[in-house]
Design an enzyme around this catalytic site. Structure first.
Site, mmCIF file in Angstrom:
data_model
loop_
_atom_site.group_PDB
_atom_site.id
_atom_site.type_symbol
_atom_site.label_atom_id
_atom_site.label_comp_id
_atom_site.label_asym_id
_atom_site.label_seq_id
_atom_site.Cartn_x
_atom_site.Cartn_y
_atom_site.Cartn_z
ATOM 1 N N ARG A 171 -0.842 -8.634 13.849
ATOM 2 C CA ARG A 171 -1.421 -7.523 12.860
ATOM 3 C C ARG A 171 -2.124 -8.572 11.726
ATOM 4 O O ARG A 171 -3.076 -8.004 11.350
ATOM 5 C CB ARG A 171 -0.160 -6.684 12.292
ATOM 6 C CG ARG A 171 0.576 -5.839 13.259
ATOM 7 C CD ARG A 171 1.515 -5.255 12.775
ATOM 8 N NE ARG A 171 1.477 -4.516 11.382
ATOM 9 C CZ ARG A 171 2.109 -4.072 10.815
ATOM 10 N NH1 ARG A 171 3.534 -4.792 10.668
ATOM 11 N NH2 ARG A 171 1.960 -3.190 9.495
ATOM 12 N N ARG B 126 11.298 -6.586 5.074
ATOM 13 C CA ARG B 126 10.816 -5.204 5.393
ATOM 14 C C ARG B 126 11.584 -5.149 6.772
ATOM 15 O O ARG B 126 12.328 -3.906 7.104
ATOM 16 C CB ARG B 126 9.586 -4.749 5.391
ATOM 17 C CG ARG B 126 9.184 -3.253 5.621
ATOM 18 C CD ARG B 126 8.193 -2.921 5.017
ATOM 19 N NE ARG B 126 7.128 -3.182 6.255
ATOM 20 C CZ ARG B 126 5.840 -2.951 5.940
ATOM 21 N NH1 ARG B 126 5.304 -2.537 4.980
ATOM 22 N NH2 ARG B 126 4.961 -3.189 6.988
ATOM 23 N N ARG C 5 -9.928 0.772 8.754
ATOM 24 C CA ARG C 5 -9.702 -0.668 9.074
ATOM 25 C C ARG C 5 -10.941 -1.301 9.886
ATOM 26 O O ARG C 5 -10.658 -2.625 10.408
ATOM 27 C CB ARG C 5 -8.412 -0.824 10.087
ATOM 28 C CG ARG C 5 -7.032 -1.070 9.365
ATOM 29 C CD ARG C 5 -6.106 -0.627 10.199
ATOM 30 N NE ARG C 5 -4.858 -1.462 10.022
ATOM 31 C CZ ARG C 5 -3.505 -0.783 9.683
ATOM 32 N NH1 ARG C 5 -3.754 0.359 9.002
ATOM 33 N NH2 ARG C 5 -2.446 -1.451 9.638
ATOM 34 N N ARG D 64 11.231 -1.855 11.957
ATOM 35 C CA ARG D 64 9.835 -1.496 12.824
ATOM 36 C C ARG D 64 9.552 -2.505 13.779
ATOM 37 O O ARG D 64 9.533 -3.608 13.542
ATOM 38 C CB ARG D 64 8.846 -1.368 11.656
ATOM 39 C CG ARG D 64 8.547 0.196 11.238
ATOM 40 C CD ARG D 64 7.658 0.092 10.124
ATOM 41 N NE ARG D 64 6.135 -0.377 10.540
ATOM 42 C CZ ARG D 64 5.228 -0.443 9.640
ATOM 43 N NH1 ARG D 64 4.995 -0.113 8.673
ATOM 44 N NH2 ARG D 64 4.038 -1.044 10.163
ATOM 45 N N LYS E 133 0.874 -1.213 -0.075
ATOM 46 C CA LYS E 133 0.087 0.016 -0.060
ATOM 47 C C LYS E 133 1.045 1.469 -0.128
ATOM 48 O O LYS E 133 0.604 2.205 -0.623
ATOM 49 C CB LYS E 133 -0.810 -0.254 1.326
ATOM 50 C CG LYS E 133 -1.948 -1.242 1.347
ATOM 51 C CD LYS E 133 -2.970 -1.016 2.277
ATOM 52 C CE LYS E 133 -2.324 -1.153 3.815
ATOM 53 N NZ LYS E 133 -1.901 -2.290 4.070
HETATM 54 P P1 AMP Z 1 0.266 0.405 9.157
HETATM 55 O O1 AMP Z 1 1.469 1.185 8.805
HETATM 56 O O2 AMP Z 1 -0.975 0.998 8.392
HETATM 57 O O3 AMP Z 1 0.445 -0.902 9.212
HETATM 58 O O4 AMP Z 1 -0.266 0.894 10.448
HETATM 59 C C1 AMP Z 1 0.503 0.265 11.603
HETATM 60 C C2 AMP Z 1 -0.124 0.382 12.920
HETATM 61 O O5 AMP Z 1 -0.894 1.703 13.180
HETATM 62 C C3 AMP Z 1 -1.217 -0.725 13.153
HETATM 63 O O6 AMP Z 1 -0.755 -2.209 13.198
HETATM 64 C C4 AMP Z 1 -2.204 -0.123 14.049
HETATM 65 O O7 AMP Z 1 -1.703 -0.220 15.443
HETATM 66 C C5 AMP Z 1 -1.932 1.481 13.789
HETATM 67 N N1 AMP Z 1 -3.095 1.808 12.900
HETATM 68 C C6 AMP Z 1 -2.900 2.491 11.714
HETATM 69 N N2 AMP Z 1 -4.081 2.723 11.039
HETATM 70 C C7 AMP Z 1 -5.077 2.273 11.996
HETATM 71 C C8 AMP Z 1 -6.449 2.532 11.715
HETATM 72 N N3 AMP Z 1 -6.999 2.746 10.648
HETATM 73 N N4 AMP Z 1 -7.224 1.879 12.893
HETATM 74 C C9 AMP Z 1 -6.630 1.433 14.190
HETATM 75 N N5 AMP Z 1 -5.183 1.332 13.899
HETATM 76 C C10 AMP Z 1 -4.455 1.794 13.232
#
Ligand code: AMP
Length: 190
Positions: free
Chosen positions: A145, A128, A89, A134, A14
């Protein structure tokens, strides 16, 4: 206006595809994951609240996420549209986004679902982790996740399918080919 959601499991590509799409379509990119990480890096009050949640690979509560997202959209009032990456999400987030956009006489024009199977995701995230460091990319957190994705986030797809807005794009293969397929989907939304 062109408002898009780029949807897919962690590691689906993404972020990579969003970067290419914003330069082609002149859209503002809103990644809630990036925003949370920025708050954590800057040690803001929000960052302090969500740090452990991200480290555990869990979803941040809807109320916190929705408030942050709406503020970011409002701060980009001049944008020609948005790519929402990593948001919504959950179904309540999707409902809140629809209501918020409707209050601005806008809507989601289309949802691109990047389709990548679980084995491929795990392999990509392992790669990654080597470069990004990370904390939430390590194996145990990754499983959490992926769990969050398959228990909560997948339900967002039927929500938008009911509105006839979802196009599925194969997320495995050459980055340029995937990008071209996404562009084709987007051009169909307009
Ligand atoms: P990402 O970089 O999109 O994979 O997001 C990393 C982390 O941020 C996720 O594992 C969640 O802990 C938090 N996060 C990001 N977007 C959301 C969302 N829309 N709702 C809830 N938690 C989020």
């Amino acid at each position: 206006m062109l408002n898009l959601i780029l949807f897919g499991p962690p590691g689906a590509g993404k972020g990579t595809q969003s970067a290419k799409l914003i330069s082609k379509y002149h859209l503002a990119h809103i990644s809630t994951g990036d925003m949370f990480r920025m708050h954590i890096t800057n040690d803001t009050p929000l960052g302090k609240r969500v740090k452990q949640i991200l480290a555990d690979g869990l979803l941040v509560p809807d109320s916190i996420t929705i408030e942050m997202l709406e503020e970011e959209v409002s701060n980009n009032a001049a944008a020609e549209g948005f790519i929402f990456d990593g948001f919504p999400r959950t179904v309540p987030q999707a409902e809140a986004l629809d209501a918020f956009l409707a209050s601005k006489s806008q809507q989601i024009d289309g949802v691109v679902q990047l389709d990548v199977d679980e084995d491929e995701i795990k392999q990509r995230i392992a790669e990654r982790q080597k470069i990004s460091g990370r904390a939430d990319d390590d194996a145990e957190k990754l499983l959490k996740r992926i769990d969050e994705y398959f228990s909560k986030t997948v339900h967002v797809i039927p929500y938008y399918e009911k509105q006839g807005k979802v196009v599925k794009v194969n997320g495995v293969g050459n980055i340029e080919d995937i990008f071209n397929n996404i562009c084709q989907a987007i051009d169909g939304f307009r």
